[in-house]
Motif scaffolding. Structure first.
Motif, PDB file in Angstrom:
ATOM      1  N   THR A 555       0.829  -1.222   0.000  1.00  0.00           N
ATOM      2  CA  THR A 555       0.000   0.000   0.000  1.00  0.00           C
ATOM      3  C   THR A 555       0.856   1.261   0.000  1.00  0.00           C
ATOM      4  O   THR A 555       0.398   2.329  -0.405  1.00  0.00           O
ATOM      5  CB  THR A 555      -0.931   0.023   1.230  1.00  0.00           C
ATOM      6  N   THR A 556       2.108   1.141   0.460  1.00  0.00           N
ATOM      7  CA  THR A 556       2.979   2.321   0.501  1.00  0.00           C
ATOM      8  C   THR A 556       3.777   2.494  -0.795  1.00  0.00           C
ATOM      9  O   THR A 556       4.550   3.438  -0.926  1.00  0.00           O
ATOM     10  CB  THR A 556       3.961   2.204   1.687  1.00  0.00           C
ATOM     11  N   SER A 557       3.622   1.570  -1.736  1.00  0.00           N
ATOM     12  CA  SER A 557       4.429   1.608  -2.970  1.00  0.00           C
ATOM     13  C   SER A 557       4.004   2.748  -3.888  1.00  0.00           C
ATOM     14  O   SER A 557       2.856   3.201  -3.860  1.00  0.00           O
ATOM     15  CB  SER A 557       4.287   0.299  -3.752  1.00  0.00           C
ATOM     16  N   LEU A 571       2.044   6.776  -9.937  1.00  0.00           N
ATOM     17  CA  LEU A 571       0.776   6.530  -9.232  1.00  0.00           C
ATOM     18  C   LEU A 571       1.090   5.991  -7.845  1.00  0.00           C
ATOM     19  O   LEU A 571       2.059   5.241  -7.666  1.00  0.00           O
ATOM     20  CB  LEU A 571      -0.068   5.485  -9.959  1.00  0.00           C
ATOM     21  N   GLU A 572       0.260   6.353  -6.879  1.00  0.00           N
ATOM     22  CA  GLU A 572       0.417   5.816  -5.527  1.00  0.00           C
ATOM     23  C   GLU A 572      -0.590   4.707  -5.335  1.00  0.00           C
ATOM     24  O   GLU A 572      -1.789   4.892  -5.576  1.00  0.00           O
ATOM     25  CB  GLU A 572       0.207   6.925  -4.491  1.00  0.00           C
ATOM     26  N   VAL A 573      -0.101   3.540  -4.902  1.00  0.00           N
ATOM     27  CA  VAL A 573      -0.975   2.376  -4.718  1.00  0.00           C
ATOM     28  C   VAL A 573      -2.111   2.700  -3.752  1.00  0.00           C
ATOM     29  O   VAL A 573      -3.254   2.287  -3.941  1.00  0.00           O
ATOM     30  CB  VAL A 573      -0.154   1.164  -4.214  1.00  0.00           C
ATOM     31  N   ALA A 574      -1.788   3.504  -2.707  1.00  0.00           N
ATOM     32  CA  ALA A 574      -2.802   3.826  -1.684  1.00  0.00           C
ATOM     33  C   ALA A 574      -4.011   4.536  -2.279  1.00  0.00           C
ATOM     34  O   ALA A 574      -5.115   4.481  -1.722  1.00  0.00           O
ATOM     35  CB  ALA A 574      -2.167   4.694  -0.600  1.00  0.00           C
ATOM     36  N   LYS A 575      -3.815   5.228  -3.406  1.00  0.00           N
ATOM     37  CA  LYS A 575      -4.932   5.989  -3.993  1.00  0.00           C
ATOM     38  C   LYS A 575      -5.730   5.180  -5.011  1.00  0.00           C
ATOM     39  O   LYS A 575      -6.730   5.659  -5.531  1.00  0.00           O
ATOM     40  CB  LYS A 575      -4.371   7.262  -4.655  1.00  0.00           C
ATOM     41  N   LEU A 576      -5.274   3.958  -5.317  1.00  0.00           N
ATOM     42  CA  LEU A 576      -5.991   3.142  -6.295  1.00  0.00           C
ATOM     43  C   LEU A 576      -7.207   2.490  -5.635  1.00  0.00           C
ATOM     44  O   LEU A 576      -7.205   2.229  -4.429  1.00  0.00           O
ATOM     45  CB  LEU A 576      -5.060   2.062  -6.853  1.00  0.00           C
ATOM     46  N   PRO A 577      -8.278   2.197  -6.427  1.00  0.00           N
ATOM     47  CA  PRO A 577      -9.495   1.625  -5.826  1.00  0.00           C
ATOM     48  C   PRO A 577      -9.269   0.195  -5.345  1.00  0.00           C
ATOM     49  O   PRO A 577      -8.391  -0.520  -5.870  1.00  0.00           O
ATOM     50  CB  PRO A 577     -10.504   1.671  -6.981  1.00  0.00           C
ATOM     51  N   GLY A 578     -10.076  -0.228  -4.358  1.00  0.00           N
ATOM     52  CA  GLY A 578      -9.973  -1.579  -3.805  1.00  0.00           C
ATOM     53  C   GLY A 578     -10.525  -2.621  -4.754  1.00  0.00           C
ATOM     54  O   GLY A 578     -10.959  -2.332  -5.875  1.00  0.00           O
ATOM     55  N   GLY A 581     -15.756  -4.836  -7.243  1.00  0.00           N
ATOM     56  CA  GLY A 581     -16.127  -4.273  -8.547  1.00  0.00           C
ATOM     57  C   GLY A 581     -15.010  -4.468  -9.550  1.00  0.00           C
ATOM     58  O   GLY A 581     -14.107  -5.298  -9.389  1.00  0.00           O
ATOM     59  N   HIS A 582     -15.050  -3.654 -10.599  1.00  0.00           N
ATOM     60  CA  HIS A 582     -14.077  -3.790 -11.683  1.00  0.00           C
ATOM     61  C   HIS A 582     -12.953  -2.767 -11.584  1.00  0.00           C
ATOM     62  O   HIS A 582     -12.145  -2.652 -12.501  1.00  0.00           O
ATOM     63  CB  HIS A 582     -14.794  -3.640 -13.037  1.00  0.00           C
ATOM     64  N   GLY A 583     -12.922  -1.978 -10.492  1.00  0.00           N
ATOM     65  CA  GLY A 583     -11.913  -0.934 -10.359  1.00  0.00           C
ATOM     66  C   GLY A 583     -12.325   0.334 -11.098  1.00  0.00           C
ATOM     67  O   GLY A 583     -13.519   0.566 -11.333  1.00  0.00           O
ATOM     68  N   GLU A 584     -11.336   1.127 -11.489  1.00  0.00           N
ATOM     69  CA  GLU A 584     -11.603   2.371 -12.226  1.00  0.00           C
ATOM     70  C   GLU A 584     -10.605   2.502 -13.365  1.00  0.00           C
ATOM     71  O   GLU A 584      -9.512   1.940 -13.296  1.00  0.00           O
ATOM     72  CB  GLU A 584     -11.459   3.574 -11.279  1.00  0.00           C
ATOM     73  N   PHE A 589      -6.577   8.660 -12.856  1.00  0.00           N
ATOM     74  CA  PHE A 589      -5.498   9.048 -11.947  1.00  0.00           C
ATOM     75  C   PHE A 589      -4.366   9.794 -12.653  1.00  0.00           C
ATOM     76  O   PHE A 589      -3.554  10.431 -12.013  1.00  0.00           O
ATOM     77  CB  PHE A 589      -4.926   7.801 -11.252  1.00  0.00           C
ATOM     78  N   ILE A 590      -4.303   9.673 -13.982  1.00  0.00           N
ATOM     79  CA  ILE A 590      -3.258  10.366 -14.746  1.00  0.00           C
ATOM     80  C   ILE A 590      -3.868  10.986 -15.995  1.00  0.00           C
ATOM     81  O   ILE A 590      -4.906  10.538 -16.474  1.00  0.00           O
ATOM     82  CB  ILE A 590      -2.108   9.392 -15.141  1.00  0.00           C
ATOM     83  N   ASP A 591      -3.214  12.019 -16.521  1.00  0.00           N
ATOM     84  CA  ASP A 591      -3.693  12.676 -17.744  1.00  0.00           C
ATOM     85  C   ASP A 591      -3.008  12.051 -18.961  1.00  0.00           C
ATOM     86  O   ASP A 591      -2.062  12.601 -19.525  1.00  0.00           O
ATOM     87  CB  ASP A 591      -3.386  14.193 -17.695  1.00  0.00           C
TER      88      ASP A 591
END
Length: 753
Positions: A555-557, A571-578, A581-584, A589-591
């Motif tokens: 989670t800190t990666s 990207l920070e792993v902590a900010k990714l969805p759990g 579901g299918h995620g996002e 998270f990036i342009d």
């Protein structure tokens, strides 16, 4: 029949340009807000509402030491006579002047509930009482001696002071906050004794600049204490330009408990921070698991602030735990400085520290001159009257006879004893009981004392040096009243350098460290699964979507992603969805442009080197740390133009000395790694030559260990340098068909670990 209605004569209509009308009205509104509401006067540091409150209290004789009066009475009088803008706004201003956690040197002494540092509201004005403090008395001192100019109040029925005599450096000592139209002011409180020291230095050396005064004024001094962690350079810059900000942190200490346990106790919080809201915010962050080092928080405050923060475990570093709290909460606050004030009560201007103090000192001198002239006129009038009394005393019987016998005694007295109009009026207005006290000795003594005082006043009026000496004396008295040894004058805010911490350690302190599996679908949807999940066969994907890649992380990666446009994204792993579901979509998270796709995605470890290549066969070696971007837009590393794109990325392993490259045309080439330059960004050099198609994959290896690859079933193959002799060549050669059994995908199958 009803009366016939006659239409009224049409009023005269003037055509006005809308723009002109708006400009005129808006300017009037802006000037009104700037002059009469939002900006403080540089001389007494007060806005009109505060000035009117203090003057209203003066008229009610609410000096320090007198009985308190109801706040409702004060508010009513101020609103009725001077400030017709609503009772609540007047009471709010009165309350702030009384709060010792808002004002460094309160101007109002309040009795009753005037609110608290938690942000609770004060009681209504019918329940509270108030009177002035010594500071307010200093500000008003001399107002009855023509110290300042007066102007008619809003209805012309009374007079109000344009500015107060201001015998206290209130502008900087108490500070001010205000938003006008097109401009704002933000002045934090300062230590009065330090300001007086700086002012005395300015009297001695009128041309002294702000930097010279910073020997005396170290920085702001907040009523709630705290620690300012800015560098001396940035503080000096702020005071010189009149604009800046102060990073202020809460004061904390470590308290040892039983059996090696400990807690952190916060005893001072930054200025204007509501304690209850601060604790609510920390509790919210705890619930959201954004403070993994913190176990619990509780408020044990009574009169003093005492906020207790428990760590998750006794092994936690207290400084690191507090650093995570400073980053995410108002335990660290940025307090702005914008010395925008009304100069001479008319011109809004941003001043430096030296100019602010100069304005105050010039005002003190003006007040001194006005008071001296007023006292001079009083003495001259009294001397004239005493001369008349002396004549009356020496001729008392004749004076009484004229008064008893003459119809109009005044002209007769003036003629008989050569009196002035003032003297004759004074004799006629004298009460009979005063005759008893009329003694020559007393008259002559008073006359002598007054003449000595007049001589001193004339000396002051004639000499600028004398005037500044008198002002200096006044400033010294203020310094004595609020010296560093007095409870009110003692400095509360301290200064320190921000402690240096490893940034990576701080980042980790914000997230609980747990193993996760990052899953990316073919359509670019991302999610994380708890733990390191090896079997992903049971995962569900959206229709027409499937698994693209997955890898283990924590989670800190931090993740690095290379896209076909040649950009690296972080990207920070902590900010990714759990995992539910299918995620996002990863583009949340990036342009990343719509026509760009993922080339590689992996955990950022730092310190490694990558070989990066484009489809047209060009590439170079780049350091991993050069690839880390800080923005959503990413960082351009390999320069590619459509239809060319970034195609392959491989880690340059320890000891690697050779490169193997294969094209879409199924030709493989091996050449020494030292033929590829190391760059931070660019187009690179040609790695392999193609007639058609382009580069498919690339890998580095150690010559002694040979080249290995994996087929689509995951089986390992390898070949020694002897066996690979016919594929060895130089950079930019065309190469030849790969060894038997090489995957049809034209990929080496070596992912990034």
């Amino acid at each position: 029949m009803g009366k016939r209605l006659i239409p009224p004569e049409p009023a005269e209509i003037h055509e006005v340009q809308l723009r002109e009308a708006l400009e005129e009205r808006y300017l009037a509104y802006a000037l009104s807000t700037i002059m009469h509401r939002a900006l403080p006067d540089a001389r007494d540091g007060l806005k009109p509402v505060h000035r009117r409150i203090l003057y209203g209290m003066r008229l009610l004789r609410l000096d320090p030491g007198t009985p308190f009066k109801k706040s409702a009475k004060i508010v009513g009088d101020v609103m009725g006579s001077f400030h017709p803008h609503g009772d609540q706004s007047i009471y709010d201003a009165l309350v702030r002047l009384a709060q010792d956690f808002s004002s460094r040197y309160p101007l109002v002494d309040g009795q009753g509930n005037f609110g608290n540092i938690d942000g609770d509201n004060p009681a209504a004005y019918r329940y509270t009482e108030a009177r002035m403090t010594d500071v307010a008395r200093l500000l008003l001192d001399g107002i009855d001696e023509d110290g300042v100019a007066f102007r008619p109040n809003y209805d012309g029925q009374a007079k109000e002071p344009v500015v107060l005599p201001g015998g206290f450096p209130n502008l900087l000592a108490n500070g001010a906050q205000g938003i006008a139209v097109g401009m704002a002011t933000a002045i934090p409180p300062h230590n009065a004794a330090e300001l007086c020291d700086a002012a005395l230095h300015l009297i001695d050396k009128p041309d002294a600049k702000t930097k010279a005064l910073l020997r005396f004024v170290k920085g702001p001094d907040f009523p709630t204490g705290g620690i300012v962690i800015d560098s001396k350079e940035s503080i000096a810059e702020a005071y010189t330009t009149g604009r800046g900000a102060f990073r202020t942190r809460a004061k904390w200490m470590q308290e040892e408990g039983a059996r090696g346990t400990w807690v952190v106790v916060v005893t001072e919080i930054p200025w204007l921070v509501q304690k209850s809201r601060l604790i609510e915010k920390i509790a919210e962050l705890l619930n959201e698991k954004k403070l993994p080092l913190v176990g619990d928080i509780r408020d044990e405050s009574a009169e003093d602030v005492r906020v207790v923060i428990e760590p998750k475990s006794r092994a936690v570093d207290p400084a690191l735990m507090m650093e995570s709290l400073f980053r995410l909460t108002e335990l660290e606050s940025r307090i702005p400085l914008n010395l925008n004030v009304l100069v001479k009560g008319r011109i809004p201007k941003v001043l430096g520290l030296a100019e602010c103090l100069r304005e105050w000192l010039d005002h003190l001198r003006d007040v001194l001159l006005r008071r001296s002239n007023y006292r001079k006129a009083q003495i001259e009038h009294r001397l004239e009257v005493l001369g008349g009394y002396l004549i009356a005393y020496l001729n008392i019987d004749k004076v009484i006879k004229i008064i008893r016998t003459e119809d109009e005694p005044k002209p007769v007295l003036m003629k008989a004893f050569n009196l002035t109009d003032v003297q004759a009026e004074a004799i006629l207005n004298m009460r009979l009981r005063s005759l008893r006290k009329l003694e020559e000795f007393e008259i002559r003594t008073e006359d002598k004392n007054l003449r000595a005082e007049l001589k001193g006043i004339n000396a002051i009026l004639k000499s600028e040096t004398e005037q500044w000496a008198k002002v200096g004396e006044q400033v010294r008295k203020v310094r004595e009243m609020f010296g560093p040894k007095t409870p009110l004058g003692k400095r509360r805010t301290q200064f320190a350098d921000a402690p240096e911490h490893d940034l990576a350690a701080i980042e980790e302190a914000f997230v609980e460290r747990e193993p996760v599996t990052v899953v990316i679908s073919d359509k670019g949807w991302v999610r994380t699964l708890k733990g390191h999940v090896a079997d992903l066969s049971g995962l569900n994907f959206k229709q027409d979507d499937k698994l693209d890649r997955a890898f283990f992380a924590e989670t800190t990666s931090k993740l690095l992603l290379l896209a076909t446009n040649g950009r690296f994204y972080s990207l920070e792993v902590a900010k990714l969805p759990g995992g539910r579901g299918h995620g996002e979509p990863i583009r949340m998270f990036i342009d990343m442009e719509q026509d760009a796709a993922i080339v590689a995605m992996f955990v950022h470890k730092g310190g490694r080197k990558f070989l990066i290549a484009s489809h047209d066969g060009q590439g170079f070696v780049v350091g991993e740390d050069d690839c880390v971007g800080t923005t959503r837009k990413g960082k351009q590393i390999i320069n590619v133009e459509m239809p060319n794109e970034a195609r392959a990325l491989t880690v340059v392993g320890d000891g690697s000395d050779n490169v193997a490259v294969i094209g879409d045309n199924r030709k493989m080439l091996i050449f020494p790694l030292d033929q590829v330059p190391e760059m931070a960004r660019g187009r690179g050099v040609r790695l392999q030559k193609y007639k058609d198609g382009g580069l498919s994959d690339i890998v580095t290896f150690v010559a002694k260990e040979g080249l290995s690859w994996r087929d689509s079933a995951g089986r390992e193959f390898s070949a020694t340098m002897k066996e690979l002799a016919e594929w060895r060549g130089n950079r930019a050669d065309a190469g030849r068909m790969p060894p038997k059994g090489f995957p049809k995908s034209n990929k080496f199958g070596r992912g990034i670990e």
